[in-house]
Design a protein around this motif. Structure first.
Motif, short mmCIF file in Angstrom:
data_model
loop_
_atom_site.label_atom_id
_atom_site.label_comp_id
_atom_site.label_asym_id
_atom_site.label_seq_id
_atom_site.Cartn_x
_atom_site.Cartn_y
_atom_site.Cartn_z
N ARG A 186 0.85 -1.19 0.00
CA ARG A 186 0.00 0.00 0.00
C ARG A 186 0.88 1.24 0.00
O ARG A 186 0.72 2.14 0.82
N LEU A 187 1.82 1.26 -0.95
CA LEU A 187 2.81 2.34 -0.97
C LEU A 187 2.57 3.27 -2.15
O LEU A 187 2.21 2.84 -3.24
N ARG A 188 2.80 4.55 -1.91
CA ARG A 188 2.67 5.55 -2.98
C ARG A 188 3.94 5.61 -3.83
O ARG A 188 3.91 6.10 -4.95
N LYS A 189 5.03 5.18 -3.27
CA LYS A 189 6.31 5.19 -4.00
C LYS A 189 7.02 3.88 -3.69
O LYS A 189 7.25 3.58 -2.52
N ASP A 190 7.38 3.15 -4.71
CA ASP A 190 8.06 1.87 -4.49
C ASP A 190 8.75 1.49 -5.78
O ASP A 190 8.17 0.86 -6.65
N ASN A 191 10.03 1.87 -5.90
CA ASN A 191 10.78 1.60 -7.13
C ASN A 191 11.70 0.40 -6.93
O ASN A 191 12.92 0.50 -6.96
#
Lengths: 473, 473
Positions: A186-191
């Motif tokens: 449930r992450l907005r940023k995950d590269n």
């Protein structure tokens, strides 16, 4: 890859590993689709209740080289949910028992749901927590989230909130060889590596089975401002949208173009439906703004409309003065597809073009259709997305059956036009089985080759939804 | 797959097909990266000026099994842009000559740019057309769009506008075997097959070379409201963000958490920089709202802050009263990374957690770091994205070299904590060569297997950025 049909021995093997509740006799609804283009067939119907059971099924199908047709709400419009007769009888895998909807997380603004959850139920759970799940489309009462994601559904609020892809943060999915991907982040940023989520979303069940998803929620706008406008022409709609976006920032949530033909079809088929204008002009817009109560939205809208009136962009407007009136406005928009079905299209097209090309599409499209005779066009859609449902009908009083020999040529001519304008022959509905030939015709060859390589890499036996997107081999 | 180094014969072959302008002696900047972890090497530097030239190069490299390292602005923080010594000498492929920026399309709100365009130049072209290209990050003066897309860059406005992936509508790219994908579509809705765009974005040059992109533009907000707050604690920041989002709809464009340590580092290293508080508390927030002039933004913000003050969430606030003051506020935020570099971290972490877990991350993180001694933590970041730059420093007066033996253990302990909180060990920066081991440790096995299958399918000879994301084979 030659597939095998479901056999008695195959079913015996499944019964040895799966609970009895996963088996149910197949009902007719699993073998049909809304437009009646395809009649399906199945070797069996399976209703797993967990990702683990889906994984068992896919491993079993892989070992036996049996095809799998994932089934959500059955509302898809391109035949992705049915296997036509002629192919080896597949497993139909319905996700309907995976219908859990967790408690919304109000800090994260997220909601974890099973693939079988019905869209309207998800919207309702969000609303009960004073949140908005913005995906909204005509079939929301019966379509299921798994299918919405598999087809990257669009709908009326894409302009502000994006399509299904933009509304999903994480997935749990079973890949074709039976591995479970635990990707419920449930992450907005995950590269951290390739974007498997966005690859599965929109892959129409050909790369795996989505079993659960983390959805994004938004604050509920405190006020809605909904207006029906009579406008000069489609170019005025684009100009007006730009004016609204400049004054309202990102708060414009819907901007729908409606053709007078839509009103005429409603009058013809659903005469009791209240319509906002007694004498509608050729083009109308239904717009909606969602804002906080601090925003003087009505004053601003009135000033935008006044300026648009002075500039000759529009000549009449009604702003909904109550929730009931708002709902009445939306009922007009939302029942046009029903009226269309009652009239009966010769050919329907779900197209998109760059926004600036929209007037050209409508102008040139009329010329294209005129070549085939005195036909009627009802073209309506989501202006902000450059997305038109561009449908062609027989003359008043005539029946579409008498024109069905024209369908393929009309479709080709419209799609050729869309292609020259840099557009898409499938904006929302996907490829399924219906648009496979369009994909080979209009698709970029390098992209098609990459898609085939990815399909073979992830589903080497070709068991997942055979015949969807790619021709059966 | 064993790769070959660039040889004289290989170069002779290239010289026979490529114009002389594509060749240039390699300068040191192509062989270093900002943090100095890696020293690069190269067999040659190539500077193609078109997708066609890139395709020629990739075909040549494929035939000779020579590795290719795509090079943008060189600002990446995970070593994706350099090939360390020891591996066969690769081609370094700089996109800097592909730096065209077309005229913005004001109806579509799109802008077509070459991969070599510098981010700040793209922002400037948009601004000159009264539009906003919202991607904004510390290295914007030298990073290039191709690299921003290859790494799915984030930055300060993700909260409102999304990351690089959300800001791109279409791509032109050369796939590893030298086919050109003509995917420069400028459509908001286009469901025609797998999402190759989002797969290439964030793949860090391992699946092909992005050569051009269609970017999304937005209306420029007519007014900005920028405030610096002293808040109770990180949980108060989350509560305050929710209050702002409820009152401002989607208009909150930045919400940055800043630790007093950041202020202390600025004082220590850049003492002439003006800071908004003489006696800062432990936690601060820099927030920005972008709205139309119709929105009584200052009145609303004052009312939100007053209520937050009464609720004990914050104890001081300064709202910028001029553009100069706004810039001064942002300078504080934007120069913290520079101060951090001057102090010298023992270990830096670019992490994200679910928003609700952010206070827990900060609380437990302090405990984890304390196990290693009396170290300092500077933790700052993008609250709305759950993204923290969580950096660990030696005690005041000590030098990081004396603590470098702790780096691996600290990193492991912090990443373990992030993992138990459902977070990501790389929110913005990607994997590159630096975080390959973290990826194998924390990555989902099914996803990793799918990624490897996709890599092999699209790049069967493994020539694209060897050693990035996956260990060299």
């Amino acid at each position: 890859m030659v597939l095998n049909p479901v056999t008695g021995a195959f079913l015996d093997g499944l019964r040895a590993t799966l609970p009895e509740t996963c088996f149910r006799p197949i009902a007719p609804r699993y073998l049909s689709e809304p437009r009646g283009f395809y009649a399906g067939q199945a070797g069996c119907l399976l209703l797993p209740s967990s990702a683990g059971e889906v994984a068992l099924i896919l491993r079993h199908c892989n070992a036996a080289r049996v095809g799998v047709v994932p089934y959500g709400g059955g509302t898809g419009l391109v035949g992705g949910q049915v296997m036509p007769k002629g192919a080896p009888a597949p497993v139909v895998l319905s996700l309907e028992r995976l219908d859990s909807i967790e408690k919304p997380d109000l800090q994260d603004n997220t909601l974890v749901v099973g693939a079988g959850a019905i869209l309207a139920d998800v919207q309702a759970v969000a609303a009960a927590a004073a949140r908005l799940f913005p995906l909204s489309l005509a079939s929301e009462g019966s379509c299921r989230i798994g299918g919405n994601l598999a087809s990257n559904a669009g709908g009326v609020q894409v302009l502000r909130y994006g399509n299904a892809r933009a509304l999903c943060l994480g997935l749990e999915a079973v890949l074709p060889e039976g591995r479970i991907w635990q990707g419920l982040k449930r992450l907005r940023k995950d590269n951290t590596g390739y974007d498997l989520r966005d690859l599965l979303i929109g892959s129409e069940g050909t790369l795996g089975v989505i079993t659960r998803a983390v959805l994004r929620l938004f604050p509920q706008p405190e006020q809605h401002l909904t207006a029906f406008l009579q406008i000069r022409d489609p170019r005025a709609a684009i100009d007006l949208l730009a004016r609204c976006q400049a004054r309202f920032g990102g708060l414009v949530s819907a901007f729908e173009l409606i053709d007078r033909t839509g009103f005429e079809f409603l009058q013809e088929t659903l005469p009791s439906l209240r319509r906002p204008f007694a004498a509608p002009g050729k083009w109308m817009v239904l717009l909606e703004i969602g804002a906080g109560t601090d925003f003087p939205a009505q004053t601003v809208l009135e000033s935008v409309l006044e300026a648009a009136f002075d500039a000759g962009l529009m000549h009449d407007a009604v702003i909904a003065q109550s929730e009931a009136q708002r709902e009445a406005f939306w009922a007009v928009r939302e029942r046009i597809p029903e009226a269309n079905r009652l009239i009966g299209a010769i050919s329907s097209h779900d197209i998109s073009v760059p926004l600036g090309q929209l007037p050209e599409m409508i102008r040139k499209g009329a010329g294209v259709v005129a070549r085939f005779g005195d036909l009627r066009v009802n073209c309506f859609g989501h202006v902000g997305d450059g997305n038109l449902h561009y449908n062609v009908y027989p003359p008043k009083g005539a029946h579409r059956a008498d024109f069905s020999h024209l369908r393929d040529d009309i479709k080709r001519a419209i799609h050729d036009l869309v292609d020259t304008l840099g557009g898409s022959f499938s904006a929302e509905h996907g490829i399924g089985r219906l648009k496979r030939d369009d994909l080979s015709r209009y698709g970029d060859p390098a992209k098609l080759a990459a898609m085939r390589a990815i399909k073979t890499a992830l589903d080497p036996n070709g068991i997942m939804n055979p015949g969807v997107i790619f021709a059966p081999s």
